[in-house]
Design a protein around this motif. Structure first.
Motif, PDB file in Angstrom:
ATOM      1  N   VAL A 123       0.847  -1.196   0.000  1.00 33.92           N
ATOM      2  CA  VAL A 123       0.000   0.000   0.000  1.00 33.92           C
ATOM      3  C   VAL A 123       0.884   1.248   0.000  1.00 33.92           C
ATOM      4  O   VAL A 123       0.612   2.208  -0.739  1.00 33.92           O
ATOM      5  CB  VAL A 123      -0.957  -0.007   1.218  1.00 33.92           C
ATOM      6  CG1 VAL A 123      -1.729   1.296   1.323  1.00 33.92           C
ATOM      7  CG2 VAL A 123      -1.905  -1.195   1.152  1.00 33.92           C
ATOM      8  N   GLU A 124       1.937   1.230   0.836  1.00 33.63           N
ATOM      9  CA  GLU A 124       2.866   2.372   0.866  1.00 33.63           C
ATOM     10  C   GLU A 124       3.459   2.621  -0.516  1.00 33.63           C
ATOM     11  O   GLU A 124       3.518   3.762  -0.971  1.00 33.63           O
ATOM     12  CB  GLU A 124       3.995   2.109   1.870  1.00 33.63           C
ATOM     13  CG  GLU A 124       3.565   2.199   3.300  1.00 33.63           C
ATOM     14  CD  GLU A 124       4.692   1.918   4.276  1.00 33.63           C
ATOM     15  OE1 GLU A 124       5.783   1.465   3.848  1.00 33.63           O
ATOM     16  OE2 GLU A 124       4.491   2.152   5.476  1.00 33.63           O
ATOM     17  N   ARG A 125       3.916   1.546  -1.170  1.00 41.82           N
ATOM     18  CA  ARG A 125       4.515   1.686  -2.508  1.00 41.82           C
ATOM     19  C   ARG A 125       3.526   2.308  -3.486  1.00 41.82           C
ATOM     20  O   ARG A 125       3.886   3.201  -4.264  1.00 41.82           O
ATOM     21  CB  ARG A 125       4.978   0.329  -3.030  1.00 41.82           C
ATOM     22  CG  ARG A 125       6.251  -0.134  -2.430  1.00 41.82           C
ATOM     23  CD  ARG A 125       6.754  -1.427  -3.100  1.00 41.82           C
ATOM     24  NE  ARG A 125       7.717  -2.051  -2.226  1.00 41.82           N
ATOM     25  CZ  ARG A 125       7.457  -3.033  -1.375  1.00 41.82           C
ATOM     26  NH1 ARG A 125       6.267  -3.550  -1.301  1.00 41.82           N
ATOM     27  NH2 ARG A 125       8.402  -3.519  -0.601  1.00 41.82           N
ATOM     28  N   GLU A 126       2.291   1.818  -3.458  1.00 45.18           N
ATOM     29  CA  GLU A 126       1.265   2.336  -4.373  1.00 45.18           C
ATOM     30  C   GLU A 126       1.002   3.816  -4.109  1.00 45.18           C
ATOM     31  O   GLU A 126       0.879   4.614  -5.038  1.00 45.18           O
ATOM     32  CB  GLU A 126      -0.018   1.517  -4.225  1.00 45.18           C
ATOM     33  CG  GLU A 126      -1.061   1.824  -5.267  1.00 45.18           C
ATOM     34  CD  GLU A 126      -0.617   1.517  -6.683  1.00 45.18           C
ATOM     35  OE1 GLU A 126      -1.036   2.265  -7.595  1.00 45.18           O
ATOM     36  OE2 GLU A 126       0.160   0.557  -6.890  1.00 45.18           O
ATOM     37  N   LEU A 127       0.914   4.201  -2.841  1.00 41.28           N
ATOM     38  CA  LEU A 127       0.699   5.609  -2.499  1.00 41.28           C
ATOM     39  C   LEU A 127       1.861   6.476  -2.981  1.00 41.28           C
ATOM     40  O   LEU A 127       1.649   7.568  -3.513  1.00 41.28           O
ATOM     41  CB  LEU A 127       0.512   5.763  -0.987  1.00 41.28           C
ATOM     42  CG  LEU A 127      -0.785   5.202  -0.407  1.00 41.28           C
ATOM     43  CD1 LEU A 127      -0.728   5.189   1.116  1.00 41.28           C
ATOM     44  CD2 LEU A 127      -1.992   5.986  -0.898  1.00 41.28           C
ATOM     45  N   ILE A 128       3.077   5.988  -2.802  1.00 46.16           N
ATOM     46  CA  ILE A 128       4.260   6.745  -3.229  1.00 46.16           C
ATOM     47  C   ILE A 128       4.274   6.901  -4.749  1.00 46.16           C
ATOM     48  O   ILE A 128       4.542   7.989  -5.269  1.00 46.16           O
ATOM     49  CB  ILE A 128       5.548   6.069  -2.712  1.00 46.16           C
ATOM     50  CG1 ILE A 128       5.617   6.212  -1.188  1.00 46.16           C
ATOM     51  CG2 ILE A 128       6.789   6.659  -3.379  1.00 46.16           C
ATOM     52  CD1 ILE A 128       6.656   5.329  -0.522  1.00 46.16           C
ATOM     53  N   ILE A 129       3.957   5.841  -5.450  1.00 40.16           N
ATOM     54  CA  ILE A 129       3.915   5.899  -6.921  1.00 40.16           C
ATOM     55  C   ILE A 129       2.870   6.915  -7.376  1.00 40.16           C
ATOM     56  O   ILE A 129       3.109   7.706  -8.295  1.00 40.16           O
ATOM     57  CB  ILE A 129       3.657   4.492  -7.506  1.00 40.16           C
ATOM     58  CG1 ILE A 129       4.896   3.621  -7.299  1.00 40.16           C
ATOM     59  CG2 ILE A 129       3.280   4.571  -8.979  1.00 40.16           C
ATOM     60  CD1 ILE A 129       4.694   2.141  -7.553  1.00 40.16           C
ATOM     61  N   LYS A 130       1.716   6.946  -6.714  1.00 33.79           N
ATOM     62  CA  LYS A 130       0.668   7.900  -7.078  1.00 33.79           C
ATOM     63  C   LYS A 130       1.093   9.333  -6.751  1.00 33.79           C
ATOM     64  O   LYS A 130       0.791  10.262  -7.507  1.00 33.79           O
ATOM     65  CB  LYS A 130      -0.642   7.545  -6.395  1.00 33.79           C
ATOM     66  CG  LYS A 130      -1.280   6.304  -7.009  1.00 33.79           C
ATOM     67  CD  LYS A 130      -2.587   5.967  -6.357  1.00 33.79           C
ATOM     68  CE  LYS A 130      -3.160   4.730  -7.050  1.00 33.79           C
ATOM     69  NZ  LYS A 130      -4.465   4.368  -6.528  1.00 33.79           N
ATOM     70  N   CYS A 131       1.805   9.519  -5.637  1.00 29.78           N
ATOM     71  CA  CYS A 131       2.322  10.859  -5.307  1.00 29.78           C
ATOM     72  C   CYS A 131       3.313  11.318  -6.362  1.00 29.78           C
ATOM     73  O   CYS A 131       3.286  12.477  -6.778  1.00 29.78           O
ATOM     74  CB  CYS A 131       3.009  10.846  -3.944  1.00 29.78           C
ATOM     75  SG  CYS A 131       1.892  10.828  -2.546  1.00 29.78           S
ATOM     76  N   ARG A 132       4.163  10.417  -6.777  1.00 29.08           N
ATOM     77  CA  ARG A 132       5.165  10.750  -7.800  1.00 29.08           C
ATOM     78  C   ARG A 132       4.510  11.158  -9.116  1.00 29.08           C
ATOM     79  O   ARG A 132       5.088  11.944  -9.865  1.00 29.08           O
ATOM     80  CB  ARG A 132       6.077   9.554  -8.064  1.00 29.08           C
ATOM     81  CG  ARG A 132       7.081   9.297  -6.997  1.00 29.08           C
ATOM     82  CD  ARG A 132       7.864   8.078  -7.385  1.00 29.08           C
ATOM     83  NE  ARG A 132       8.985   7.852  -6.518  1.00 29.08           N
ATOM     84  CZ  ARG A 132       9.796   6.815  -6.626  1.00 29.08           C
ATOM     85  NH1 ARG A 132       9.609   5.917  -7.563  1.00 29.08           N
ATOM     86  NH2 ARG A 132      10.795   6.678  -5.791  1.00 29.08           N
ATOM     87  N   SER A 133       3.345  10.604  -9.398  1.00 29.85           N
ATOM     88  CA  SER A 133       2.671  10.935 -10.655  1.00 29.85           C
ATOM     89  C   SER A 133       1.964  12.288 -10.572  1.00 29.85           C
ATOM     90  O   SER A 133       1.281  12.685 -11.506  1.00 29.85           O
ATOM     91  CB  SER A 133       1.683   9.826 -11.036  1.00 29.85           C
ATOM     92  OG  SER A 133       0.602   9.798 -10.138  1.00 29.85           O
ATOM     93  N   GLY A 134       2.125  12.975  -9.447  1.00 30.25           N
ATOM     94  CA  GLY A 134       1.623  14.343  -9.345  1.00 30.25           C
ATOM     95  C   GLY A 134       0.356  14.517  -8.540  1.00 30.25           C
ATOM     96  O   GLY A 134      -0.242  15.588  -8.570  1.00 30.25           O
TER      97      GLY A 134
END
Length: 188
Positions: free
Chosen positions: A5-16
């Motif tokens: 879940v953390e990884r997914e949240l970080i990836i979504k943050c990175r996408s803006g």
């Protein structure tokens, strides 16, 4: 929070999309505040350190390796932020002792008023003992004994070998024991 879940949240943050950072903040703000209070000595300074750490982490998410665990990386940044603030505020003198720190951790459901009073008194003595030992000892005790991090996580946060964690913890416990004895407290 689950690492996936953390990884997914970080990836979504990175996408803006910064709204996905809020769940990470909510998951880590309680433990972060307890660690920061343990290192800084008072809630106001700890709050400043936690806020700055979350800002730095957010700005650095692009460099974070999503194959790693987020928690140790975050606490490493928090630790460095606390140390920077301690150095910059050294002119204020010794660490301020504030009993409100004890309220940062939820009370046990089984504890009655008498037990809560005993815990509060014991906690105040513990914090005074922690205040008397060095920063290096205090931070490792806070990470292990108050927050329950495993040796591997502490090693990653402090950027030291796991064997060094064990050694520092041994010496930190000894320093705390000596500090408590110097305060007139008996320690088994």
């Amino acid at each position: 929070m689950q690492p996936e879940v953390e990884r997914e949240l970080i990836i979504k943050c990175r996408s803006g999309d910064p709204r996905f950072y809020e769940p990470l903040v909510r998951a880590y703000e309680g433990p972060a505040m307890r660690v920061a209070v343990g290192m800084m000595g008072n809630p106001d300074d700890a709050h400043d350190a936690v806020q700055e750490a979350f800002v730095k982490v957010y700005k650095s998410l692009g460099r974070f390796d999503v194959k790693r665990s987020f928690g140790p990386w975050f606490f490493q940044i928090l630790r460095n932020q606390c140390r920077d603030l301690i150095r910059s505020r050294q002119s204020r003198g010794r660490l301020e002792t504030v009993d409100e720190r004890l309220e940062l951790r939820p009370a046990s459901a089984e504890a009655g008023p008498e037990r809560a009073l005993e815990r509060s008194a014991a906690g105040a003595v513990l914090w005074k003992g922690l205040e008397r030992i060095g920063e290096e000892h205090r931070e490792i005790l806070v990470l292990k004994e108050l927050e329950g991090f495993r040796y591997t996580e502490i090693a990653e946060i402090l950027e030291i070998p796991e064997g060094t964690v064990a050694s520092r913890l041994f010496h930190a416990r000894r320093a705390l024991k000596d500090a408590l004895e110097a305060m007139g407290m008996s320690y088994p």
